[in-house]
Design a protein around this motif. Structure first.
Motif, mmCIF file in Angstrom:
data_model
loop_
_atom_site.group_PDB
_atom_site.id
_atom_site.type_symbol
_atom_site.label_atom_id
_atom_site.label_comp_id
_atom_site.label_asym_id
_atom_site.label_seq_id
_atom_site.Cartn_x
_atom_site.Cartn_y
_atom_site.Cartn_z
ATOM 1 N N TRP A 112 -8.276 -5.848 -7.638
ATOM 2 C CA TRP A 112 -7.351 -6.332 -6.609
ATOM 3 C C TRP A 112 -7.739 -5.744 -5.259
ATOM 4 C CZ3 TRP A 112 -2.510 -3.938 -4.508
ATOM 5 C CH2 TRP A 112 -1.802 -4.843 -3.709
ATOM 6 N N GLN A 113 -7.892 -6.594 -4.260
ATOM 7 C CA GLN A 113 -8.409 -6.180 -2.959
ATOM 8 C C GLN A 113 -7.366 -5.553 -2.042
ATOM 9 O OE1 GLN A 113 -11.752 -6.288 -2.154
ATOM 10 N NE2 GLN A 113 -11.858 -6.798 -4.337
ATOM 11 N N LEU B 50 -2.988 2.301 -2.245
ATOM 12 C CA LEU B 50 -2.949 1.289 -3.296
ATOM 13 C C LEU B 50 -2.669 -0.104 -2.726
ATOM 14 C CD1 LEU B 50 -0.922 3.176 -6.072
ATOM 15 C CD2 LEU B 50 -3.402 2.884 -5.906
ATOM 16 N N LEU B 51 -1.703 -0.181 -1.818
ATOM 17 C CA LEU B 51 -1.306 -1.485 -1.285
ATOM 18 C C LEU B 51 -2.194 -1.951 -0.136
ATOM 19 C CD1 LEU B 51 2.600 -1.175 -1.341
ATOM 20 C CD2 LEU B 51 1.075 -2.179 -3.041
ATOM 21 N N ILE B 52 -2.770 -1.015 0.618
ATOM 22 C CA ILE B 52 -3.642 -1.402 1.737
ATOM 23 C C ILE B 52 -5.029 -1.804 1.241
ATOM 24 C CG2 ILE B 52 -4.795 -0.595 3.835
ATOM 25 C CD1 ILE B 52 -2.380 1.203 4.352
ATOM 26 N N PHE B 53 -5.611 -0.955 0.388
ATOM 27 C CA PHE B 53 -6.995 -1.181 -0.037
ATOM 28 C C PHE B 53 -7.127 -1.778 -1.436
ATOM 29 C CE2 PHE B 53 -7.059 2.596 2.816
ATOM 30 C CZ PHE B 53 -7.707 2.001 3.883
#
Length: 428
Positions: A168-169, A160-163
């Motif tokens: 949201w990118q 979720l936070l990396i990709f």
């Protein structure tokens, strides 16, 4: 503890696998941070060794009140120590990573990642000290469960936070660090609540206890921390050698480093769970049980690591394919797996002997053995192999270094166990 270590190290490998999907440059940037991350881990583990040794000895001798005072002191001292180290590593991160061979583009990637990673390291250290208190009191179940829980949280948060999700990118490389921050914060909250329900901590008579225990604590923690700092220093020197071969090799080496810790999960679990048990036997003077425990641990280490190393050597191409999408990185990683993983049987013997030495009042011997493993056996073989045969020689040299270290540790342990009462020095 083995299940917990598997989960904890597994999520670190998952981090690397996710970041590998971002490209070779982010993976190489992550690999450059490993030695300094291991530096923090080395200090926290050294403190944790002293925590477990002194508290388990106090409990074995029936000194429950002293054990509570020691528990409170080490939580405070450990938290402050790691916080100060984190501040220093942030202040000097640019020259440090330049010394390791990072170029300008890589430094830019590291800069975005390093601050949240240092925060995660501090939270992880506090969590580790809490685990050390539970292990010293004979409870390995809660630390194991919490390692699994934090790993699951990290596994969910990583993609979720990396990709990103939806429009949201995501954050890219820093997202992996923030996922770890969330995972460790959750674990620390639960462990803190659990500790609050025990009577293992106290605020009374801490200063007199500090004056009484500072010497014995430093006598264990000092050599233990030096022993634990040797691997990150060796890792810095090793990655410096690898960096001279190219970015692809650095990326493969970084993945192999994560795979190494994962493959050593049983050994790491024993280095965490065995010392408190040895410490209680040491406090009670039960050397017969100490000898039985160590012989059993060494047999398990050799059999398990040989079996796992052989299996991984056979499956090496598929493991490399799973961890990296770059064919060149896959090829170099396959070679690393086939040479290094079987040699971890010898490395496991050395790790257990060092861990036992810290628990049984031989911290200086443990430190010297750890130093010899890295700077007499491992690094010279690695460097010589790279000079004469390039990448292939470097990989083979690292494996030979592990074998030499295991043989040396076995000889040291045989000599110590043949005359335990004369070799040991009791630390009050």
């Amino acid at each position: 503890m083995a299940i917990g270590v598997l989960a904890l190290l597994g999520f670190q490998l998952v981090d690397s696998a996710f970041i590998a999907r971002l490209g070779t440059a982010p993976l190489a940037a992550l690999s450059f941070t490993f030695p300094l991350s291991f530096l923090i881990i080395g200090i926290q583990v050294g403190l944790g060794i002293a925590i477990a040794a002194l508290i388990s000895r106090a409990l074995g001798a029936g000194e429950d009140a002293r054990a509570r005072r020691l528990s409170s002191l080490v939580m405070m001292i450990g938290g402050v120590t790691i916080a100060l180290l984190g501040v220093l590593l942030w202040a000097f991160h640019v020259p440090l990573f330049k010394l390791l061979g990072a170029d300008a583009a890589t430094l830019g990637l590291i800069g975005d990642y390093w601050a949240p990673q240092l925060l995660a390291a501090w939270l992880g250290a506090l969590l580790y000290f809490g685990y050390s208190l539970f292990r010293a009191h004979g409870d390995t179940r809660l630390p194991g469960k919490m390692m699994v829980l934090s790993s699951v949280i990290n596994l969910v948060m990583d993609p979720l936070l990396i990709f990103g999700v939806g429009d949201w990118q995501g954050m890219g490389l820093p997202g992996a660090a923030w996922a770890t921050v969330i995972a460790f914060s959750s674990g620390l909250l639960i462990v803190g609540l659990k500790l609050n329900r025990t009577d293992w901590l106290t605020s009374h008579q801490l200063w007199p206890e500090f004056l009484r225990s500072a010497g014995p604590f430093a006598g264990i923690a000092g050599p233990a921390m030096v022993s634990q700092l040797m691997p990150p220093l060796a890792a810095m020197l090793a990655i410096y050698v690898v960096a001279g071969l190219g970015e692809t090799y650095v990326a493969a080496w970084g993945l192999a480093s994560r795979l190494e810790t994962l493959s050593l999960m049983v050994i790491l679990a024993m280095t965490m769970s065995l010392p408190p048990w040895l410490g209680r036997c040491y406090g009670a003077g039960d050397w017969t049980q100490i000898q039985r425990l160590l012989h059993l641990a060494l047999k398990v280490a050799v059999v398990w690591q040989l079996a796992l190393g052989t299996l991984m050597a056979v499956l090496a191409p598929w493991v490399a394919l799973t961890l990296s999408g770059n064919p060149d990185v896959q090829s170099e990683l396959t070679l690393l797996i086939r040479f290094l993983l079987p040699s971890y049987a010898a490395l496991g013997v050395c790790m257990l002997v060092v861990s036992a030495g810290n628990a049984l009042g031989w911290p200086l011997r443990a430190m010297l053995l750890s130093s010899a493993r890295l700077f007499i056996c491992y690094l010279p073989c690695l460097w010589l192999g790279s000079q004469f045969f390039g990448w292939w020689g470097l990989v083979a040299g690292a494996a030979v270094g592990n074998l030499l270290a295991g043989f040396l540790a076995w000889q040291v342990m045989r000599r110590i166990l043949s005359r335990p009462h004369r070799q040991a020095g009791f630390v009050n």
